[in-house]
Design a protein around this motif. Sequence first.
Motif, short mmCIF file in Angstrom:
data_model
loop_
_atom_site.label_atom_id
_atom_site.label_comp_id
_atom_site.label_asym_id
_atom_site.label_seq_id
_atom_site.Cartn_x
_atom_site.Cartn_y
_atom_site.Cartn_z
N CYS A 53 0.85 -1.20 0.00
CA CYS A 53 0.00 0.00 0.00
C CYS A 53 0.88 1.25 0.00
CB CYS A 53 -0.95 0.01 1.20
SG CYS A 53 -0.13 0.19 2.80
N LEU A 54 0.24 2.41 -0.14
CA LEU A 54 0.95 3.68 -0.11
C LEU A 54 1.25 4.09 1.33
CD1 LEU A 54 -1.28 5.55 -2.71
CD2 LEU A 54 1.02 4.64 -3.12
N ARG A 55 2.21 4.97 1.50
CA ARG A 55 2.57 5.44 2.85
C ARG A 55 1.38 6.11 3.54
NH1 ARG A 55 7.48 9.36 2.10
NH2 ARG A 55 7.72 9.23 4.36
N HIS A 78 -5.81 5.26 13.04
CA HIS A 78 -7.04 4.63 13.54
C HIS A 78 -6.74 3.63 14.66
CE1 HIS A 78 -11.05 2.89 13.50
NE2 HIS A 78 -10.50 1.68 13.35
N ILE A 79 -5.69 2.83 14.48
CA ILE A 79 -5.35 1.78 15.45
C ILE A 79 -4.83 2.37 16.76
CG2 ILE A 79 -3.70 -0.08 15.94
CD1 ILE A 79 -3.89 -0.78 12.92
N LEU A 80 -3.96 3.38 16.66
CA LEU A 80 -3.28 3.91 17.83
C LEU A 80 -4.01 5.08 18.49
CD1 LEU A 80 0.36 3.81 16.41
CD2 LEU A 80 -0.71 2.15 17.95
N GLY A 81 -4.94 5.68 17.75
CA GLY A 81 -5.68 6.81 18.31
C GLY A 81 -4.86 8.08 18.40
N VAL A 82 -3.79 8.18 17.60
CA VAL A 82 -2.98 9.40 17.55
C VAL A 82 -2.78 9.75 16.08
CG1 VAL A 82 -1.81 8.95 19.73
CG2 VAL A 82 -0.83 8.09 17.62
N PRO A 83 -2.62 11.05 15.77
CA PRO A 83 -2.45 11.45 14.36
C PRO A 83 -1.07 11.09 13.82
CG PRO A 83 -2.31 13.37 15.80
CD PRO A 83 -2.68 12.22 16.68
N ILE A 84 -1.04 10.29 12.75
CA ILE A 84 0.20 9.88 12.11
C ILE A 84 0.20 10.42 10.68
CG2 ILE A 84 1.67 7.92 11.48
CD1 ILE A 84 1.10 8.01 14.46
N THR A 85 1.32 10.95 10.23
CA THR A 85 1.42 11.43 8.86
C THR A 85 2.26 10.47 8.03
OG1 THR A 85 3.45 12.69 9.16
CG2 THR A 85 1.40 13.80 9.75
N GLU A 86 2.17 10.60 6.72
CA GLU A 86 2.95 9.71 5.86
C GLU A 86 4.44 9.95 6.01
OE1 GLU A 86 2.79 10.06 1.62
OE2 GLU A 86 2.22 12.17 1.69
N GLU A 87 4.84 11.15 6.47
CA GLU A 87 6.25 11.44 6.68
C GLU A 87 6.83 10.68 7.87
OE1 GLU A 87 3.97 13.78 6.24
OE2 GLU A 87 4.51 14.78 4.36
N GLN A 88 5.95 10.02 8.63
CA GLN A 88 6.41 9.20 9.76
C GLN A 88 6.43 7.72 9.40
OE1 GLN A 88 3.46 11.37 12.51
NE2 GLN A 88 4.97 10.59 13.94
N VAL A 89 6.16 7.39 8.15
CA VAL A 89 6.05 5.98 7.74
C VAL A 89 7.08 5.66 6.66
CG1 VAL A 89 4.55 4.25 6.69
CG2 VAL A 89 3.59 5.91 8.30
N ALA A 143 -0.34 5.22 7.08
CA ALA A 143 -0.44 6.25 8.13
C ALA A 143 -1.87 6.35 8.64
CB ALA A 143 0.04 7.59 7.59
N ASP A 144 -2.83 6.31 7.73
CA ASP A 144 -4.24 6.38 8.12
C ASP A 144 -4.62 5.16 8.98
OD1 ASP A 144 -4.46 8.73 6.71
OD2 ASP A 144 -5.37 7.80 4.93
N GLN A 145 -4.14 3.98 8.58
CA GLN A 145 -4.43 2.78 9.36
C GLN A 145 -3.86 2.89 10.77
OE1 GLN A 145 -2.66 -0.36 7.05
NE2 GLN A 145 -4.25 -0.33 5.45
#
Length: 441
Positions: free
Chosen positions: A92-94, A103-114, A98-100
């Motif tokens: 999949c794409l970064r 949702h799982i961790l309950g914190v905002p993740i961006t694609e720059e962190q993946v 990041a969106d997954q």
Amino acid sequence: MRGLLPFSRVLYTLSNRQARRKPGIVGIRCGFCGTQSNSKPQPSFGLLFDIDGVLVRGRLPIPAAKKAFEKLVDSQGQFVVPVVFVTNAGNCLRQTKADQLSHILGVPITEEQVIMSHSPLRMFKRFHDKCVLVSGQGPVLEIAKNVGFKNVVSIDMLRESYPLLDMVDHNRRPKLPTHPVSNLPKIDAVVLFGEPIRWETTLQLIIDVLLTNGNLCSVHQPQRLSHLPLLACNMDLMWMAETQSPRFGHGTFLVCLENIYKKITGKDLKYEALMGKPSELTYHFAEYLIRSQAIQQQWKHPITSLYAIGDNLMTDIYGANLYNRYLEERVARKNPKAVAKMAAATGSATAVPQDEEIDNLWESELALPSATSCKSVLVCTGVYDPNTEVPSDANHCIKQTVFHGHRDFRFDPALVEPGHIVQDVAEAVDLIFEQEKFVPK
């Protein structure tokens, strides 16, 4: 590593150069916005998290994951330390990953962190204009174009154009004799994103491409001295899903491909590059993203320590320890006595790179790392048997006698020895905070 080009040869110009500081180079917004208050503790370390077996099992979150990340964000939802997720997944794409994770961790993740296993392909610009065959599953054409490739052919496209090549499944064989339906361009390189769905079809067609030099209208030429460039992402022999035992990974597919090629030609399959953990290339990119987050937060302390948390001795632990060795060697190169000592310890005169070309390339691409160490932390919620009693002393960890790493990576017991062993990711975060004497406010 056998069959690999020198590490310096695989570094190509990134469109986003930290050295030039183009606007929007990292652009971390969610979780890393605003200016760091001087009243808050400023970390000098960053965290690299594996995903499968550490944060999730298949589609199910590991309970300790949410607990761990509650300690990593403040009341405004901003991370208190730089965090990067380093996965060998490549389907999949970064941004999707990041969106997954958000949702799982309950914190905002961006694609720059993946970092996906295919993320470093952005640097292989000399292949971006060539016609490449891509293998894997998920949106492979979109993934390929997202990392820079412009002329892409999938296994399905190849099969549709040459239906007589796929003969293993009798139910999928053409009912009547047929000719190629369309003339695809000559293939110039092969890119393997991850394990495909139909292994027999993919193995057959990749072998066809390699033995015909990308021209499927010609016959096999097994005596050719070389084959088309081959770039592979994700070397995991196995990975952990919901079931109790590990599942085959892309590394298992590579074992099949390598052995079929050698059985037919008598020669070793050679890779232009191997990406994903435990490749140093992936850890360089991860360190760059960690450093970029610290800059975005305007933290004044350089990030000198990295902690890599994973569940797989042969990828997560091996990769972290390999990168730690690289960082130590960078420091040692400035001290001739340390160089000699390190070379003697490893039993190899080439253990410490002799030239400065690698550093010069990283300085122009990502800038030199600020980190001087990368410590490995093993959790017992994934590939590493969770029922094994956790030793009180990590030095007494059971060493693997069977090497599950990739063929082109030398087995070294020291590289699969974790710095620490903990039960789960929450314990890992607690341990790291204690090691760093870090108390978030």
